[in-house]
Design an enzyme around this catalytic site. Structure first.
Site, PDB file in Angstrom:
ATOM      1  N   GLY A   1      12.111  -9.789  14.371  1.00 56.60           N
ATOM      2  CA  GLY A   1      12.519  -8.516  13.779  1.00 56.60           C
ATOM      3  C   GLY A   1      11.527  -7.387  14.043  1.00 56.60           C
ATOM      4  O   GLY A   1      11.931  -6.248  14.299  1.00 56.60           O
TER       5      GLY A   1
ATOM      6  N   LYS B   1      14.954  -5.893   4.763  1.00 57.77           N
ATOM      7  CA  LYS B   1      15.290  -4.843   5.740  1.00 57.77           C
ATOM      8  C   LYS B   1      16.705  -4.988   6.304  1.00 57.77           C
ATOM      9  O   LYS B   1      17.318  -3.996   6.685  1.00 57.77           O
ATOM     10  CB  LYS B   1      14.259  -4.831   6.876  1.00 57.77           C
ATOM     11  CG  LYS B   1      12.897  -4.320   6.423  1.00 57.77           C
ATOM     12  CD  LYS B   1      11.934  -4.168   7.577  1.00 57.77           C
ATOM     13  CE  LYS B   1      10.547  -3.804   7.063  1.00 57.77           C
ATOM     14  NZ  LYS B   1       9.585  -3.606   8.147  1.00 57.77           N
TER      15      LYS B   1
ATOM     16  N   SER C   1      15.111 -17.686  24.750  1.00 55.68           N
ATOM     17  CA  SER C   1      16.455 -17.109  24.555  1.00 55.68           C
ATOM     18  C   SER C   1      16.398 -15.855  23.680  1.00 55.68           C
ATOM     19  O   SER C   1      17.152 -14.904  23.896  1.00 55.68           O
ATOM     20  CB  SER C   1      17.390 -18.149  23.940  1.00 55.68           C
ATOM     21  OG  SER C   1      16.878 -18.572  22.696  1.00 55.68           O
TER      22      SER C   1
ATOM     23  N   ASN D   1      14.100   0.334   7.031  1.00 57.97           N
ATOM     24  CA  ASN D   1      12.939   0.317   6.131  1.00 57.97           C
ATOM     25  C   ASN D   1      12.895   1.561   5.253  1.00 57.97           C
ATOM     26  O   ASN D   1      12.015   1.689   4.402  1.00 57.97           O
ATOM     27  CB  ASN D   1      11.626   0.173   6.914  1.00 57.97           C
ATOM     28  CG  ASN D   1      11.203   1.458   7.587  1.00 57.97           C
ATOM     29  OD1 ASN D   1      12.038   2.322   7.867  1.00 57.97           O
ATOM     30  ND2 ASN D   1       9.918   1.605   7.822  1.00 57.97           N
TER      31      ASN D   1
ATOM     32  N   ASN E   1       8.257 -14.546  24.821  1.00 55.03           N
ATOM     33  CA  ASN E   1       8.420 -15.243  23.539  1.00 55.03           C
ATOM     34  C   ASN E   1       8.462 -16.748  23.743  1.00 55.03           C
ATOM     35  O   ASN E   1       8.897 -17.236  24.778  1.00 55.03           O
ATOM     36  CB  ASN E   1       9.703 -14.784  22.851  1.00 55.03           C
ATOM     37  CG  ASN E   1       9.720 -15.145  21.373  1.00 55.03           C
ATOM     38  OD1 ASN E   1       8.717 -14.969  20.684  1.00 55.03           O
ATOM     39  ND2 ASN E   1      10.833 -15.672  20.884  1.00 55.03           N
TER      40      ASN E   1
ATOM     41  N   TYR F   1      -2.496  -6.255  10.456  1.00 59.52           N
ATOM     42  CA  TYR F   1      -3.835  -5.739  10.194  1.00 59.52           C
ATOM     43  C   TYR F   1      -4.438  -6.543   9.065  1.00 59.52           C
ATOM     44  O   TYR F   1      -3.744  -7.296   8.377  1.00 59.52           O
ATOM     45  CB  TYR F   1      -3.784  -4.246   9.818  1.00 59.52           C
ATOM     46  CG  TYR F   1      -3.158  -4.007   8.487  1.00 59.52           C
ATOM     47  CD1 TYR F   1      -1.783  -3.823   8.371  1.00 59.52           C
ATOM     48  CD2 TYR F   1      -3.924  -4.033   7.317  1.00 59.52           C
ATOM     49  CE1 TYR F   1      -1.190  -3.655   7.139  1.00 59.52           C
ATOM     50  CE2 TYR F   1      -3.331  -3.864   6.081  1.00 59.52           C
ATOM     51  CZ  TYR F   1      -1.966  -3.673   6.006  1.00 59.52           C
ATOM     52  OH  TYR F   1      -1.379  -3.524   4.783  1.00 59.52           O
TER      53      TYR F   1
ATOM     54  N   THR G   1      10.847  -3.382   2.287  1.00 55.41           N
ATOM     55  CA  THR G   1      10.007  -4.272   3.081  1.00 55.41           C
ATOM     56  C   THR G   1      10.532  -5.703   2.962  1.00 55.41           C
ATOM     57  O   THR G   1      11.613  -5.936   2.406  1.00 55.41           O
ATOM     58  CB  THR G   1       8.511  -4.073   2.716  1.00 55.41           C
ATOM     59  OG1 THR G   1       7.736  -4.889   3.575  1.00 55.41           O
ATOM     60  CG2 THR G   1       8.208  -4.423   1.261  1.00 55.41           C
TER      61      THR G   1
ATOM     62  N   GLY H   1       6.356 -11.837  21.410  1.00 53.82           N
ATOM     63  CA  GLY H   1       7.234 -12.064  20.270  1.00 53.82           C
ATOM     64  C   GLY H   1       8.580 -11.390  20.461  1.00 53.82           C
ATOM     65  O   GLY H   1       8.699 -10.424  21.236  1.00 53.82           O
TER      66      GLY H   1
ATOM     67  N   LYS I   1       0.822  -1.209   0.000  1.00 53.49           N
ATOM     68  CA  LYS I   1       0.000   0.000   0.000  1.00 53.49           C
ATOM     69  C   LYS I   1       0.857   1.260   0.000  1.00 53.49           C
ATOM     70  O   LYS I   1       0.339   2.374  -0.025  1.00 53.49           O
ATOM     71  CB  LYS I   1      -0.908  -0.005   1.230  1.00 53.49           C
ATOM     72  CG  LYS I   1      -1.874  -1.186   1.249  1.00 53.49           C
ATOM     73  CD  LYS I   1      -2.876  -1.046   2.377  1.00 53.49           C
ATOM     74  CE  LYS I   1      -3.658  -2.320   2.623  1.00 53.49           C
ATOM     75  NZ  LYS I   1      -4.223  -2.936   1.416  1.00 53.49           N
TER      76      LYS I   1
HETATM   77  P1  ATR Z   1       8.972 -10.766  12.153  1.00 56.59           P
HETATM   78  O1  ATR Z   1       9.942 -10.153  11.208  1.00 56.59           O
HETATM   79  O2  ATR Z   1       7.522 -10.678  11.746  1.00 56.59           O
HETATM   80  O3  ATR Z   1       9.172 -10.315  13.548  1.00 56.59           O
HETATM   81  P2  ATR Z   1      10.289 -13.202  12.868  1.00 56.59           P
HETATM   82  O4  ATR Z   1      11.556 -12.454  13.084  1.00 56.59           O
HETATM   83  O5  ATR Z   1      10.314 -14.506  12.162  1.00 56.59           O
HETATM   84  O6  ATR Z   1       9.246 -12.334  12.067  1.00 56.59           O
HETATM   85  O7  ATR Z   1       9.593 -13.371  14.298  1.00 56.59           O
HETATM   86  C1  ATR Z   1       8.356 -14.002  14.457  1.00 56.59           C
HETATM   87  C2  ATR Z   1       7.975 -13.973  15.922  1.00 56.59           C
HETATM   88  O8  ATR Z   1       6.675 -14.545  16.076  1.00 56.59           O
HETATM   89  C3  ATR Z   1       8.884 -14.781  16.818  1.00 56.59           C
HETATM   90  O9  ATR Z   1       8.949 -14.146  18.069  1.00 56.59           O
HETATM   91  C4  ATR Z   1       8.155 -16.121  16.906  1.00 56.59           C
HETATM   92  O10 ATR Z   1       8.451 -16.877  18.058  1.00 56.59           O
HETATM   93  P3  ATR Z   1       9.792 -17.789  18.102  1.00 56.59           P
HETATM   94  O11 ATR Z   1      10.927 -16.843  18.316  1.00 56.59           O
HETATM   95  O12 ATR Z   1       9.583 -18.696  19.240  1.00 56.59           O
HETATM   96  O13 ATR Z   1       9.835 -18.494  16.768  1.00 56.59           O
HETATM   97  C5  ATR Z   1       6.735 -15.641  16.982  1.00 56.59           C
HETATM   98  N1  ATR Z   1       5.729 -16.636  16.587  1.00 56.59           N
HETATM   99  C6  ATR Z   1       5.425 -17.052  15.331  1.00 56.59           C
HETATM  100  N2  ATR Z   1       4.411 -17.932  15.340  1.00 56.59           N
HETATM  101  C7  ATR Z   1       4.057 -18.098  16.640  1.00 56.59           C
HETATM  102  C8  ATR Z   1       3.059 -18.886  17.319  1.00 56.59           C
HETATM  103  N3  ATR Z   1       2.248 -19.686  16.624  1.00 56.59           N
HETATM  104  N4  ATR Z   1       2.970 -18.790  18.667  1.00 56.59           N
HETATM  105  C9  ATR Z   1       3.807 -17.976  19.356  1.00 56.59           C
HETATM  106  N5  ATR Z   1       4.772 -17.207  18.771  1.00 56.59           N
HETATM  107  C10 ATR Z   1       4.892 -17.273  17.436  1.00 56.59           C
END
Ligand code: ATR
Length: 276
Positions: free
Chosen positions: A130, A66, A155, A87, A151, A217, A62, A127, A16
């Site tokens: 990134g 990034k 770790s 970004n 999370n 969203y 995007t 979470g 968008k």
């Molecule tokens: P982004 O760039 O969107 O942040 P990412 O770096 O892959 O993507 O991070 C995704 C986040 O969503 C992580 O914190 C992941 O948890 P893990 O570090 O344990 O993988 C979290 N996440 C994704 N699916 C999930 C789920 N079903 N339940 C809980 N946490 C989830």
């Protein structure tokens, strides 16, 4: 020549950003051209070099570029350095390409627009990927009382808390360790919504006046937003305002003008509703 801007991504079709920036330009009487460009996953550097060599003024970047953009930038803002991701790239007058990250400030501005107080609040972030790394510095700059990062992979939460601990009270927890805690604001920064999933949250983490924010969203409320509704959140928002907010801040970096976000959010919200 008209100033050239673009967004690079893969995929890019549904971006968008061109619509948003064209609205900003129209609103503020700025003469610029904004395109979207599908970039092959291993061709970011080449495409970005070409873009700037041809006189391009600025790029939005995007998924999945990034971190490539972070390495590509010749100079970084402090918030981009902290985020470890870029970004927004801007060709400066001295010919040096600046890398910024406007995602976090976009979210904070959206929360201000929504009249959500951040100062002195207890904030829970779900979470530690990134997206979360990108919002922590601007969030901590608002002086919350406490930020807890929960999370699935503990770790990663610990690493983030350590990386930002000098900016405020940031702690890492597992979802189990949240039992008994209460928060004023809960931000879903996991990508769980994409797969209609929800992190395993205890039932009682929301204060009576709690606000819940999803960085994602869509045309329908996310699973997290539905959870928030069921668990008595006082206010609930998705990340559409953040999307427009990060664009507004990028526009400011490039043009030194702060565009009006509300009419653009309203327009996008209407478009989303029409798609339903
Ligand atoms: P982004 O760039 O969107 O942040 P990412 O770096 O892959 O993507 O991070 C995704 C986040 O969503 C992580 O914190 C992941 O948890 P893990 O570090 O344990 O993988 C979290 N996440 C994704 N699916 C999930 C789920 N079903 N339940 C809980 N946490 C989830």
């Amino acid at each position: 020549m008209t100033d050239q801007y673009a967004v690079f991504g893969n995929p890019i079709n549904h971006s968008k950003s061109p619509t948003i920036h064209r609205q900003f330009a129209e609103q503020s009487g700025q003469n610029l051209h904004y395109a979207k460009q599908l970039v092959a996953v291993d061709e970011f550097v080449k495409c970005a070099q070409d873009f700037f060599a041809q006189g391009g003024k600025g790029l939005n970047v995007t998924v999945p570029f990034k971190i490539d953009a972070f390495s590509f930038a010749q100079q970084l803002t402090q918030r981009a350095q902290r985020a470890g991701a870029v970004n927004t790239l801007a060709m400066q007058n001295d010919g040096v390409i600046l890398g910024d990250n406007t995602d976090g400030i976009g979210m904070v501005h959206d929360m201000h627009n929504l009249d959500w107080e951040l100062e002195g609040k207890r904030i829970l972030i779900l979470g530690a990927g990134g997206a979360v790394r990108g919002i922590l510095q601007p969030l901590l700059a608002e002086h919350p009382e406490l930020v807890v990062i929960a999370n699935r992979t503990f770790s990663k939460a610990e690493e983030l808390a350590a990386h930002f601990h000098d900016l405020g009270d940031v702690r890492a927890k597992t979802f189990e360790q949240l039992h008994g805690d209460k928060f004023d604001i809960v931000i879903n920064g996991t990508s769980a919504s994409l797969s209609n999933d929800l992190p395993p949250l205890p039932d009682n983490v929301l204060n009576q006046t709690a606000c819940c924010y999803d960085l994602m969203y869509g045309s329908e409320p996310t699973v997290f937003m539905k959870w928030a509704q069921q668990h008595g959140a006082a206010k609930i928002a998705d990340g559409l305002g953040m999307l427009v907010g990060q664009a507004a801040e990028a526009f400011y970096v490039w043009r030194h003008i702060r565009p009006e976000v509300v009419p653009v959010i309203t327009m996008l919200r209407r478009q989303l509703a029409e798609k339903k």
